[in-house]
Design an enzyme around this catalytic site. Structure first.
Site, PDB file in Angstrom:
ATOM      1  N   TYR A  42      -1.277  -0.611  10.238  1.00 25.28           N
ATOM      2  CA  TYR A  42      -1.386  -0.948   8.806  1.00 25.28           C
ATOM      3  C   TYR A  42      -0.149  -0.462   8.043  1.00 25.28           C
ATOM      4  CZ  TYR A  42      -3.513  -1.129   4.110  1.00 25.28           C
ATOM      5  OH  TYR A  42      -3.796  -1.387   2.786  1.00 25.28           O
ATOM      6  N   SER A  69       0.851  -1.198   0.000  1.00 23.07           N
ATOM      7  CA  SER A  69       0.000   0.000   0.000  1.00 23.07           C
ATOM      8  C   SER A  69       0.879   1.237   0.000  1.00 23.07           C
ATOM      9  CB  SER A  69      -0.878   0.009   1.248  1.00 23.07           C
ATOM     10  OG  SER A  69      -1.434   1.292   1.457  1.00 23.07           O
TER      11      SER A  69
HETATM   12  P1  NAP Z   1     -11.294  -6.305   1.344  1.00 25.25           P
HETATM   13  O1  NAP Z   1     -12.314  -5.940   0.316  1.00 25.25           O
HETATM   14  O2  NAP Z   1     -11.545  -5.955   2.766  1.00 25.25           O
HETATM   15  O3  NAP Z   1     -11.003  -7.889   1.215  1.00 25.25           O
HETATM   16  C1  NAP Z   1     -10.081  -8.476   2.086  1.00 25.25           C
HETATM   17  C2  NAP Z   1      -9.836  -9.909   1.680  1.00 25.25           C
HETATM   18  O4  NAP Z   1      -8.851 -10.463   2.579  1.00 25.25           O
HETATM   19  C3  NAP Z   1     -11.074 -10.792   1.794  1.00 25.25           C
HETATM   20  O5  NAP Z   1     -11.092 -11.702   0.719  1.00 25.25           O
HETATM   21  C4  NAP Z   1     -10.847 -11.537   3.123  1.00 25.25           C
HETATM   22  O6  NAP Z   1     -11.442 -12.845   3.172  1.00 25.25           O
HETATM   23  C5  NAP Z   1      -9.335 -11.681   3.104  1.00 25.25           C
HETATM   24  N1  NAP Z   1      -8.791 -11.919   4.445  1.00 25.25           N
HETATM   25  C6  NAP Z   1      -8.861 -11.120   5.538  1.00 25.25           C
HETATM   26  N2  NAP Z   1      -8.266 -11.739   6.593  1.00 25.25           N
HETATM   27  C7  NAP Z   1      -7.799 -12.919   6.140  1.00 25.25           C
HETATM   28  C8  NAP Z   1      -7.102 -14.011   6.735  1.00 25.25           C
HETATM   29  N3  NAP Z   1      -6.756 -13.991   8.032  1.00 25.25           N
HETATM   30  N4  NAP Z   1      -6.791 -15.078   5.967  1.00 25.25           N
HETATM   31  C9  NAP Z   1      -7.134 -15.128   4.656  1.00 25.25           C
HETATM   32  N5  NAP Z   1      -7.811 -14.135   4.031  1.00 25.25           N
HETATM   33  C10 NAP Z   1      -8.129 -13.055   4.769  1.00 25.25           C
HETATM   34  O7  NAP Z   1      -9.874  -5.648   0.975  1.00 25.25           O
HETATM   35  P2  NAP Z   1      -9.335  -4.977  -0.384  1.00 25.25           P
HETATM   36  O8  NAP Z   1      -9.622  -3.521  -0.344  1.00 25.25           O
HETATM   37  O9  NAP Z   1      -9.745  -5.785  -1.558  1.00 25.25           O
HETATM   38  O10 NAP Z   1      -7.762  -5.111  -0.156  1.00 25.25           O
HETATM   39  C11 NAP Z   1      -6.989  -6.172  -0.703  1.00 25.25           C
HETATM   40  C12 NAP Z   1      -5.519  -5.860  -0.475  1.00 25.25           C
HETATM   41  O11 NAP Z   1      -5.186  -4.614  -1.117  1.00 25.25           O
HETATM   42  C13 NAP Z   1      -5.133  -5.686   0.993  1.00 25.25           C
HETATM   43  O12 NAP Z   1      -3.865  -6.245   1.228  1.00 25.25           O
HETATM   44  C14 NAP Z   1      -5.086  -4.171   1.173  1.00 25.25           C
HETATM   45  O13 NAP Z   1      -4.229  -3.805   2.218  1.00 25.25           O
HETATM   46  C15 NAP Z   1      -4.568  -3.744  -0.177  1.00 25.25           C
HETATM   47  N6  NAP Z   1      -4.895  -2.356  -0.552  1.00 25.25           N
HETATM   48  C16 NAP Z   1      -6.181  -1.949  -0.717  1.00 25.25           C
HETATM   49  C17 NAP Z   1      -6.452  -0.634  -1.102  1.00 25.25           C
HETATM   50  C18 NAP Z   1      -7.857  -0.128  -1.322  1.00 25.25           C
HETATM   51  O14 NAP Z   1      -8.012   1.069  -1.617  1.00 25.25           O
HETATM   52  N7  NAP Z   1      -8.878  -0.962  -1.217  1.00 25.25           N
HETATM   53  C19 NAP Z   1      -5.400   0.264  -1.307  1.00 25.25           C
HETATM   54  C20 NAP Z   1      -4.097  -0.190  -1.112  1.00 25.25           C
HETATM   55  C21 NAP Z   1      -3.859  -1.499  -0.736  1.00 25.25           C
HETATM   56  P3  NAP Z   1     -12.978 -13.099   3.681  1.00 25.25           P
HETATM   57  O15 NAP Z   1     -13.842 -12.428   2.642  1.00 25.25           O
HETATM   58  O16 NAP Z   1     -13.125 -14.574   3.672  1.00 25.25           O
HETATM   59  O17 NAP Z   1     -13.105 -12.454   5.016  1.00 25.25           O
END
Ligand code: NAP
Length: 241
Positions: free
Chosen positions: A152, A139
């Protein structure tokens, strides 16, 4: 057929990546932690797009034994692991003065230790094959922390160091390791941010808009197929660090 394992592929960015790899003809391991039905729907969507190689893999990435079992399940199903995308991640935002031990540990356990367990197991398989690609989803907060997300930001900064360390060790086995920093995407994770905060985030983009998940998927797919680029950090964004 090449294979990819994507952690946290039941929702958000991970889901988009799973569908993109599926469309590109990969056999896709769709990992989830709690949302089994959503992960099954992702595999169904891969099937409906004409690719019959997808499987749901339950695993809490905090558990190193379950991570090993998940990698073994990839081998049992397809006999190989070509690409690992460490995407699973969580936030537990709170200012340092109020942050509990649990909020600190939860984020480090999933975003950093969880990735380490996955990298270690993938390295075990890929080093034997002398081939593979690992992509860690970090990130922009790793380089430019926000207010109230020390846990984070620290986890993602650690992930960048882990990426470079793993790339150094695994290069001799022709395994590449890179980190990708997504832009701002309106996933479940982002929905926890206050509207005012989101407005400010969008104002920082030079193009006046966030990058799309499709753009992010293209970069990740390119890295998965690129055997010579390693140890690098790619900022898929229009915000300046
Ligand atoms: P999200 O919509 O909250 O989805 C999170 C995912 O992680 C879900 O599939 C969840 O599974 C899984 N997860 C959480 N805890 C877990 C565990 N202990 N073991 C296995 N799986 C687990 O998040 P997102 O926004 O798509 O983010 C995905 C990645 O991108 C993350 O690493 C985040 O830090 C990074 N990121 C996101 C953004 C943004 O703007 N969204 C920006 C920069 C970086 P379940 O559905 O089964 O709970």
């Amino acid at each position: 057929m090449k294979t990819v394992l994507i952690t946290g592929a039941s929702r958000g960015i991970g889901k988009a990546l799973a569908l993109a790899f599926g469309r590109a003809g990969y056999a896709v391991g769709v990992n989830y932690h709690k949302e089994k039905a959503k992960a099954e729907a992702v595999v169904q969507e891969i099937f409906e797009a004409g690719n019959k190689e997808g499987e749901v893999l339950a695993c809490d990435v905090r558990d190193s034994i379950k991570v090993r079992q998940m990698m073994d399940a990839m081998l049992v199903r397809w006999g190989r692991l070509d690409v690992l995308v460490n995407n699973a991640g969580i936030t537990r935002d709170r200012t340092i003065l109020k942050m509990t031990n649990g909020e600190w540990n939860d984020v480090i356990d999933v975003n950093l230790s969880g990735v380490f367990w996955c990298v270690r197991e993938a390295a075990r398989l890929m080093s034997k094959e002398k081939h593979g690609s690992i992509i860690n989803i970090a990130s922009i907060m790793a380089l430019r922390p926000g207010f109230g997300n020390a846990n984070y930001s620290a986890s993602k900064a650690g992930l960048i160091a882990l990426t470079k360390a793993a790339a150094k060790e695994l290069g001799r086995f022709h395994v590449t390791v890179n980190a990708v920093l997504p832009g701002f995407h309106e996933t479940d994770m982002a929905s926890e941010l206050p509207a005012e905060h989101k407005k400010k985030l969008l104002e920082e983009h030079l193009t006046g808009q966030s990058t799309t998940i499709a753009d992010l998927c293209r970069v990740v797919l390119e890295l998965a197929q690129n055997a010579s680029v390693s140890g690098q950090v790619f900022n898929v964004d229009s915000r300046i660090v």
